[in-house]
Design a protein around this motif. Structure first.
Motif, PDB file in Angstrom:
ATOM      1  N   THR A  62      -4.462  -2.473   8.896  1.00  0.00           N
ATOM      2  CA  THR A  62      -4.883  -2.650   7.504  1.00  0.00           C
ATOM      3  C   THR A  62      -3.843  -2.192   6.481  1.00  0.00           C
ATOM      4  O   THR A  62      -3.837  -2.679   5.350  1.00  0.00           O
ATOM      5  N   GLN A  63      -2.995  -1.251   6.859  1.00  0.00           N
ATOM      6  CA  GLN A  63      -1.968  -0.744   5.951  1.00  0.00           C
ATOM      7  C   GLN A  63      -0.646  -0.660   6.715  1.00  0.00           C
ATOM      8  O   GLN A  63      -0.139   0.424   6.991  1.00  0.00           O
ATOM      9  N   SER A 117       0.819  -1.211   0.000  1.00  0.00           N
ATOM     10  CA  SER A 117       0.000   0.000   0.000  1.00  0.00           C
ATOM     11  C   SER A 117       0.851   1.259   0.000  1.00  0.00           C
ATOM     12  O   SER A 117       0.317   2.363   0.102  1.00  0.00           O
TER      13      SER A 117
END
Length: 404
Positions: A307-308, A99
């Motif tokens: 999540t990232q 990401s």
């Protein structure tokens, strides 16, 4: 406040630059002093008009065979592959991973061919990725490695990876420690550096009034980036069915699309050299530390470490804060309505594959760029403003979850 108008330069610096732009002569001495400051006695520095100019000079010095491939990190500004094409070279994208817009080593291995001669690695949004594995692959294939660090400068001691063949840093209008123009290059091969220096010495010097005009323009932009003026501009943009980017974006561009090489092939003026040296010697790096603190607060509030995880990078200085969102347009609209200058994409684009290699279309890079929203985290923001922005983002996420 609009992200491109958060100019990283104070009024005293603008006054210094204005006075410097009016002083005649002394250009060669100013250049020598600036390059000595940047190289720290290593004699490996060259100051140029812009990173694009430095890249153009590098390609001239390398003098690659026609049809050679220049590999690019898939996301970059379109001018970079255009410059390669102007040298009769073939720009080839290398897909990204994760990401955080970093070069995918597997994609690099699959992309390189016997015609590949140069690899341009872009350090985007303030990231400083580890170069060791990239350099191992590059050396295996005899690639000349260029770091595009236009968005990544964060401290006077850092001049890119010493193992890279060249590192290019920008101090253009919206960059950290901006001098409203100018770039500094570190080039490891003395012969290539001398060739670049000799070629640049044959170019015309940019007229001093260009810096004067830029200072006046950006002083006005800095003034209207304050909240009362910006609110008026935002309201006007909505009434016209446009974004703030549509109205003001062109004002921060360093070069137009017409006759690009002629614009690039100029030497920086005396005023630009003096202003850039002044900025490097007096820049308050606490501004960057505050920017990083804001970014860390965003990460914590949004729980992005889950999540990232790539956001938790101690080498990241967050020139911009890239946030992945599956509804970027709605998020940007909501944040802008509340006065936060979020935006998407800007001048970045995915490098298209060569016509004879359509399979190199870089799906991950395309997805990343389409899903990324750039959040403000500049030093002037308060913790309360950061918390309010994160609250809006979380509210939108909860609404989406409830609707589903």
């Amino acid at each position: 406040m609009w992200i491109r108008l958060r100019l990283d330069i104070g009024w005293r610096d603008l006054c210094f630059g204005f006075c410097s732009s009016l002083l005649p002569g002394g250009r060669q001495v100013a250049q020598a002093k600036l390059e000595d400051l940047w190289s720290g006695g290593n004699n490996d520095a060259l100051v140029c008009l812009s990173v694009r100019s430095g890249f153009d000079l590098l390609l001239q010095a390398l003098d690659l065979p026609t049809g050679s491939e220049v590999l690019f990190s898939a996301v970059t500004i379109p001018d970079m592959p255009l410059i390669a094409k102007a040298h009769d070279l073939i720009p080839v994208p290398v897909d990204l991973s994760g990401s955080d817009f970093q070069l995918d080593l597997t994609a690099l291995q699959k992309t390189v061919t016997s015609k590949s001669k140069v690899l341009v690695v872009s350090h985007l949004f303030g990231a400083r990725p580890e170069m060791e594995e990239i350099l191992k692959v590059a050396r295996k294939h005899n690639l000349y490695v260029i770091e595009d660090c236009a968005q990544a400068w964060c401290e006077p001691e850092w001049r890119g990876s010493e193992q890279a063949d060249a590192s290019l840093f920008s101090f253009g209008p919206i960059k950290t420690a901006t001098a409203l123009g100018g770039a500094l290059c570190r080039v490891s091969d003395p012969a290539i550096l001398d060739c670049m220096r000799n070629r640049q010495a044959q170019e015309p010097v940019q007229v001093g009034r260009k810096l004067t005009c830029n200072i006046c323009k950006f002083a006005c932009l800095k003034a209207i980036s304050t909240k009362p003026f910006f609110g008026t501009i935002t309201a006007l943009a909505r009434r016209l069915g446009k974004s703030v980017d549509d109205i003001l974006g062109g004002l921060t561009r360093g070069f137009s699309d017409d006759n690009l090489l002629a614009q690039l092939r100029q030497q920086p003026s005396t005023g630009t050299l003096q202003l850039l040296k002044h900025r490097l010697q007096t820049y308050d790096t606490q501004r960057i530390h505050r920017r990083i603190q804001h970014a860390q607060r965003i990460i914590t509030r949004l729980e992005l470490e889950l999540t990232q995880p790539e956001r938790i990078n101690p080498q990241h200085s967050f020139w911009l804060f890239p946030l992945l969102s599956d509804q970027p347009e709605a998020l940007i609209s909501q944040l802008q309505q509340e006065g936060f200058d979020s935006t998407q994409r800007g001048r970045l684009a995915v490098v298209p594959p060569p016509t004879d290699r359509p399979g190199l279309n870089c799906p991950h890079a395309t997805h990343l760029l389409n899903q990324t929203v750039f959040l403000p985290c500049y030093p002037e923001l308060t913790d309360a403003a950061i918390d309010r922005m994160c609250g809006l983002i979380l509210s939108l996420e909860q609404e989406k979850t409830g609707y589903n």
